[in-house]
Design a protein around this motif. Structure first.
Motif, mmCIF file in Angstrom:
data_model
loop_
_atom_site.group_PDB
_atom_site.id
_atom_site.type_symbol
_atom_site.label_atom_id
_atom_site.label_comp_id
_atom_site.label_asym_id
_atom_site.label_seq_id
_atom_site.Cartn_x
_atom_site.Cartn_y
_atom_site.Cartn_z
ATOM 1 N N ILE A 1 0.913 -1.231 -0.024
ATOM 2 C CA ILE A 1 -0.101 0.000 -0.071
ATOM 3 C C ILE A 1 0.911 1.279 0.229
ATOM 4 O O ILE A 1 1.731 1.229 0.801
ATOM 5 C CB ILE A 1 -0.894 -0.231 1.036
ATOM 6 N N ASN A 2 0.683 2.079 -0.796
ATOM 7 C CA ASN A 2 1.593 3.016 -1.131
ATOM 8 C C ASN A 2 1.497 4.078 0.142
ATOM 9 O O ASN A 2 2.765 4.695 0.348
ATOM 10 C CB ASN A 2 1.467 3.991 -2.318
ATOM 11 N N ASN A 3 0.437 4.332 0.686
ATOM 12 C CA ASN A 3 0.620 5.410 1.732
ATOM 13 C C ASN A 3 -0.037 4.617 3.031
ATOM 14 O O ASN A 3 -1.221 4.936 3.304
ATOM 15 C CB ASN A 3 -0.329 6.441 1.549
ATOM 16 N N PRO A 4 0.842 3.731 3.615
ATOM 17 C CA PRO A 4 0.251 2.703 4.806
ATOM 18 C C PRO A 4 -0.364 3.550 5.954
ATOM 19 O O PRO A 4 -1.378 3.014 6.465
ATOM 20 C CB PRO A 4 1.069 2.075 5.001
ATOM 21 N N GLU A 5 0.483 4.572 6.420
ATOM 22 C CA GLU A 5 -0.115 5.417 7.502
ATOM 23 C C GLU A 5 -1.583 5.986 7.285
ATOM 24 O O GLU A 5 -2.347 5.801 8.165
ATOM 25 C CB GLU A 5 0.713 6.424 7.652
ATOM 26 N N GLU A 6 -1.673 6.557 6.232
ATOM 27 C CA GLU A 6 -3.266 7.188 5.871
ATOM 28 C C GLU A 6 -4.034 6.106 5.675
ATOM 29 O O GLU A 6 -5.255 6.147 6.380
ATOM 30 C CB GLU A 6 -2.993 7.965 4.613
ATOM 31 N N PHE A 7 -3.689 4.846 5.137
ATOM 32 C CA PHE A 7 -4.716 3.801 5.082
ATOM 33 C C PHE A 7 -4.966 3.228 6.215
ATOM 34 O O PHE A 7 -6.430 3.070 6.516
ATOM 35 C CB PHE A 7 -3.900 2.504 4.061
ATOM 36 N N VAL A 8 -4.172 2.968 7.099
ATOM 37 C CA VAL A 8 -4.391 2.357 8.518
ATOM 38 C C VAL A 8 -5.160 3.262 9.382
ATOM 39 O O VAL A 8 -6.073 2.825 10.030
ATOM 40 C CB VAL A 8 -2.909 1.973 9.437
#
Length: 370
Positions: free
Chosen positions: A318-325
């Motif tokens: 996932i390219n932006n894992p912090e935002e995703f989580v």
């Protein structure tokens, strides 16, 4: 105020446990690696009987001898490892076995190779022993598999051990036989120890097979337990087998740490090994069904996710894992940042499918909206 030791200050609390403790009770938790199945009935009944028969006192430090004998038989049958009850220690979960290994083997300045991504406890126990963890990258391009060639590149005169985990938490990867044998050859050639964490060995799918390093070299301490296979996580019961010259050193750490594993859990463990295995087969069948759902769903969303070969984790890119989580949590789905498992996990998220099929379906529908 007395300051804590620097070795303790150098490590962080588990990111997984933080997620577990901070979770909204109404959220769908894809963060915790714990089977959602009950302990099989026959195991429960054996522990009830043990309480009624007053098996509530200290056991031998290494564990009940009849249990250690059955563990030896299990090692021979399942893993082609020949050992004796004298060289088996029953521990308070595989986690204690890992800690015992680190304290008994590692010294300041030692280097210990670990899979990257890999279970986050490995780095912590190495640092608590004042040794240095050395990540061995297992990238998505290799389907997260540990390769003997990559291990070979990182061996130095200070290499004391490698900790391997197959099937692997957090990726679900199973190490190929040729790489298991290759790592064993490296351990023999360079005289380092393999610590093989085989806690997920029974949770494996399709034609994939688990191979134990202990079948190919004596330079191995093999760890296992009952938490994942028999859903006995809270009962804290595991075991290890080691070369004779190391068993007493491991026993020292075990003895002065916990004295002995729970007597009641040991009775349950004996029943787990000797009783019917139907519950294990049905659990793995259900895990595979969930695995197929989560892997397909994530790939359909555009998050590259290799097919998981074992354990019960998906590790999508996932390219932006912090935002995703964060967004997933806000919407009611809990997952864990991949970077918690090592630098190679930076662009990944770990999701456990040790949750019901229905909950995973709901979670995937929610994640589609991110």
């Amino acid at each position: 105020m007395v300051k804590p030791s620097k070795r303790v200050e150098s490590i962080e609390l588990s990111q997984i446990r933080k997620m577990f403790e901070a979770t909204n009770p109404d959220a769908i938790n894809l963060g915790i690696g714990e089977p959602d199945f009950p302990v099989p009935r026959n195991i429960k009944e054996s522990m009830k009987q043990a309480i009624n028969e007053d098996y509530t006192h200290y056991t031998p430090n290494k564990g009940f001898e009849d249990l250690r004998l059955k563990i030896c038989e299990k090692f021979q049958k399942d893993n082609k490892i020949t050992t004796t009850p004298d060289n088996v220690i029953v521990t308070s979960g595989a986690s204690e076995a890992l800690y015992d290994c680190a304290q008994a083997l590692f010294e300041k300045g030692d280097e210990v190779l670990i899979q990257d991504p890999g279970f986050l406890s490995y780095e912590a126990i190495i640092r608590l022993a004042e040794a240095n963890p050395v990540p061995v990258s297992t990238p998505l391009e290799d389907n997260f598999k540990l390769k003997a060639d990559r291990v070979n590149e990182l061996i130095t005169p200070d290499t004391k051990a490698i900790i391997i985990n197959s099937p692997c938490n957090p990726t679900g990867a199973v190490i190929d036989k040729k790489d298991i044998k290759g790592i064993c050859e490296l351990a023999d050639d360079h005289d380092f120890m393999i610590i093989s964490d085989e806690i997920y060995e029974k949770i494996i799918y399709g034609d994939n097979k688990h191979y134990s390093p202990g079948a190919y070299t004596d330079n191995v301490i093999t760890l296992n337990g009952f938490s994942k296979t028999y859903a006995m996580t809270g009962l804290r019961i595991g075991y290890l087998t080691a070369p004779p010259e190391l068993t007493e050193e491991l026993l020292k750490v075990h003895q002065y740490n916990i004295a002995c594993a729970s007597s009641i859990a040991q009775k349950g463990a004996y029943e787990a090994l000797t009783g019917p295995q139907n519950s294990v087969k049905s659990m793995v069948k259900e895990f595979e069904k969930r695995k197929n759902l989560i892997v397909k769903s994530l790939n359909d969303m555009g998050y590259k996710t290799p097919d998981c070969e074992g354990a019960f984790y998906a590790f999508p890119r996932i390219n932006n894992p912090e935002e995703f989580v964060k967004t997933a949590m806000d919407k009611g789905v809990i997952c864990v940042l991949g970077k918690a498992f090592g630098p190679t996990g930076e662009k990944h998220v770990r999701m456990s499918y040790a949750n019901s099929y229905e909950n995973i379906e709901k979670a995937m529908k929610i994640l589609e909206t991110i």
